[in-house]
Design an enzyme around this catalytic site. Structure first.
Site, PDB file in Angstrom:
ATOM      1  N   GLU A 156      -2.629   3.388  -0.800  1.00 41.37           N
ATOM      2  CA  GLU A 156      -3.599   2.338  -1.069  1.00 41.37           C
ATOM      3  C   GLU A 156      -4.186   1.895   0.261  1.00 41.37           C
ATOM      4  O   GLU A 156      -3.570   2.103   1.309  1.00 41.37           O
ATOM      5  CB  GLU A 156      -2.907   1.142  -1.739  1.00 41.37           C
ATOM      6  CG  GLU A 156      -2.203   0.179  -0.764  1.00 41.37           C
ATOM      7  CD  GLU A 156      -0.993   0.777  -0.025  1.00 41.37           C
ATOM      8  OE1 GLU A 156      -0.449   1.787  -0.504  1.00 41.37           O
ATOM      9  OE2 GLU A 156      -0.613   0.227   1.026  1.00 41.37           O
TER      10      GLU A 156
ATOM     11  N   SER B 151      -1.007  -6.306  17.409  1.00 42.12           N
ATOM     12  CA  SER B 151      -0.886  -5.266  16.390  1.00 42.12           C
ATOM     13  C   SER B 151      -2.037  -4.268  16.372  1.00 42.12           C
ATOM     14  O   SER B 151      -1.861  -3.131  15.948  1.00 42.12           O
ATOM     15  CB  SER B 151      -0.723  -5.896  15.008  1.00 42.12           C
ATOM     16  OG  SER B 151      -1.786  -6.780  14.722  1.00 42.12           O
TER      17      SER B 151
ATOM     18  N   LYS C 175      -0.196   0.815  12.525  1.00 38.81           N
ATOM     19  CA  LYS C 175      -0.089   1.484  11.222  1.00 38.81           C
ATOM     20  C   LYS C 175       0.265   2.957  11.342  1.00 38.81           C
ATOM     21  O   LYS C 175       0.877   3.526  10.445  1.00 38.81           O
ATOM     22  CB  LYS C 175      -1.382   1.302  10.434  1.00 38.81           C
ATOM     23  CG  LYS C 175      -1.566  -0.150   9.995  1.00 38.81           C
ATOM     24  CD  LYS C 175      -2.218  -0.262   8.639  1.00 38.81           C
ATOM     25  CE  LYS C 175      -2.091  -1.657   8.074  1.00 38.81           C
ATOM     26  NZ  LYS C 175      -2.848  -2.673   8.837  1.00 38.81           N
TER      27      LYS C 175
HETATM   28  C1  PLP Z   1      -2.855  -4.044   8.558  1.00 33.23           C
HETATM   29  C2  PLP Z   1      -2.797  -4.827   9.799  1.00 33.23           C
HETATM   30  C3  PLP Z   1      -1.993  -5.989   9.921  1.00 33.23           C
HETATM   31  C4  PLP Z   1      -1.211  -6.576   8.777  1.00 33.23           C
HETATM   32  O1  PLP Z   1      -0.217  -5.772   8.235  1.00 33.23           O
HETATM   33  P1  PLP Z   1       1.331  -6.060   8.460  1.00 33.23           P
HETATM   34  O2  PLP Z   1       1.988  -5.168   7.481  1.00 33.23           O
HETATM   35  O3  PLP Z   1       1.592  -7.503   8.193  1.00 33.23           O
HETATM   36  O4  PLP Z   1       1.639  -5.699   9.871  1.00 33.23           O
HETATM   37  C5  PLP Z   1      -1.950  -6.632  11.142  1.00 33.23           C
HETATM   38  N1  PLP Z   1      -2.669  -6.188  12.203  1.00 33.23           N
HETATM   39  C6  PLP Z   1      -3.444  -5.097  12.128  1.00 33.23           C
HETATM   40  C7  PLP Z   1      -4.211  -4.667  13.336  1.00 33.23           C
HETATM   41  C8  PLP Z   1      -3.543  -4.375  10.931  1.00 33.23           C
HETATM   42  O5  PLP Z   1      -4.339  -3.287  10.867  1.00 33.23           O
END
Ligand code: PLP
Length: 392
Positions: free
Chosen positions: A108, A375, A86
């Site tokens: 948000e 992620s 993020k």
């Molecule tokens: C917010 C988040 C997601 C989901 O958001 P995407 O916009 O689909 O990438 C996935 N993994 C983590 C660790 C997150 O914080």
């Protein structure tokens, strides 16, 4: 792309008139800033010195051995500052806002991860930050609220509608309509009206560009498959986009099946959604027979959103990418599998991708490779898992 802001028949710009001039202005200003090499040089400096990029591409040997198929590589977004991908988007848009002469940022947040990343970017760049967060989410995520407070941001508690993420987006849009001459709305995923899905995709594509260079350096060729989890769809489009024209590279998105797609308690908007318009874009949405947006559910707060970014809707209907729903129970098994085999505790969102990647890799020959977007890190989720499994 058919026309600007469209991905096939998806995307677009379905907003109340009060927002039209703000978004048109953002589109023009983004085009100017994106055409300025100095902007990308400055952003890359921050991504490197501050956010820890490039993140490693790590060959997960023990995980691969335990599956017995293609080699699995992890793109380690969990090692980026604040613990997930993020920050790539938050830093990019905050810098963009600064270049556009805005001094105030609003955003948000659902679970609070995007709010924390945005508050971080604002503290770094010396900008005012206000976060809209649903009352229900504030209750569930007290620590993230405190983090935002520590970082100097103000959290506005949203009490309308279901008092969750969807309503926080509505409130942020309302604020933006009245304040866009001095405020930038920093949206957290590849959702919302044009130009947001394009801006956020461009900023997250650093994931796929790095991964492409790294895998080529390591194996001498491109991977056979990519896997990522899909909430709004930003980490997945970030990995996929630089490979879209490489037709031999298959792409797999892991959506949240919650308690099961048949139970109604899930967030699998590509797998089970219908076309409609939400938050300014035509896309795939989980909705009731009468078109009302469904309540969603997932063990992973970051995947708990009733729609998906319009570019994913397009990649799905054009069959360029395939989407599968992974249940809470399967995600938990991916969570433990990676923790025990590699010493990496993944975010519950990422654990959905880990589970899907093991299925994909198992059916592929050993001399092929799969890149999974890890992620985020799982520190935020350990208490929840302990409670779920009755271990506290
Ligand atoms: C917010 C988040 C997601 C989901 O958001 P995407 O916009 O689909 O990438 C996935 N993994 C983590 C660790 C997150 O914080």
């Amino acid at each position: 792309m058919t026309k600007p802001g469209y991905f096939g028949r998806f995307g677009g710009f379905f907003v109340p008139e009060v927002l039209v001039s703000s978004l048109k202005q953002l589109e023009r200003e983004y085009a100017t800033v994106a055409g300025d090499e100095g902007f990308w040089t400055e952003l890359n400096k921050l991504l490197g010195a501050y956010a820890g990029r490039p993140t490693p591409l790590y060959p997960a040997k023990r995980l691969t051995e335990s599956i017995g198929g293609a080699s699995i590589y992890l793109k380690r977004e969990d090692l980026a500052h604040t613990g997930s991908h993020k920050i790539n988007n938050a830093l990019g848009q905050a810098l963009l806002a600064k270049r556009m002469g805005r001094s105030r940022i609003i955003c948000e947040t659902g679970a609070g991860q995007h709010g924390v990343a945005t508050a971080t970017a604002c503290a770094l760049l010396g900008m005012e930050c206000e976060v809209y967060m649903g009352e229900v989410d504030v209750e569930r995520q007290k620590l993230n609220c405190f983090r935002m407070d520590l970082l100097g941001a103000k959290v506005n508690v949203v009490k309308s509608g279901s008092r969750t993420l969807k309503d926080s987006i509505n409130e942020a849009m309302r604020d933006y309509a009245a304040s866009s001459n001095h405020t930038h709305y920093l949206i957290g995923s590849v959702v919302g009206p044009h130009p947001y899905p394009t801006i956020v995709r461009d900023l997250q594509s650093v994931i796929g560009r790095e991964a492409r260079e790294q895998i080529t350096a390591e194996t001498g060729r491109l991977p056979e498959a990519l896997v990522a989890c899909v909430g709004g769809g930003s980490n997945s489009i970030g990995l996929f986009y630089p490979f879209v024209d490489d037709e031999d590279v298959k792409m797999y998105g892991a959506e949240a099946a919650g308690e099961g797609v048949d139970t109604g308690k899930h967030s699998a908007s590509v797998v089970a959604g219908k076309e409609g318009v939400l938050h300014g874009a035509r896309t795939l949405i989980l909705q009731e027979e009468d078109g009302q947006v469904s309540e969603t559910s997932s063990v992973a707060a970051g995947l708990d959103y009733p729609a998906v970014g319009p570019e994913h809707a397009f990649l799905s209907v054009s069959s360029r990418a395939k989407y599968f729903a992974v249940t809470d129970a399967e995600a938990l098994s991916g969570f433990h599998l990676l923790s025990e085999n590699e010493g990496i505790i993944p975010a519950l969102e990422s654990a959905h991708a880990i589970h899907l990647a093991t299925k994909v890799a198992a059916d592929m020959p050993r001399d092929q490779s799969v890149i999974v977007c890890l992620s985020g890190r799982g520190d935020k989720d350990v208490a929840q898992v302990a409670e779920l499994e009755g271990r506290l």
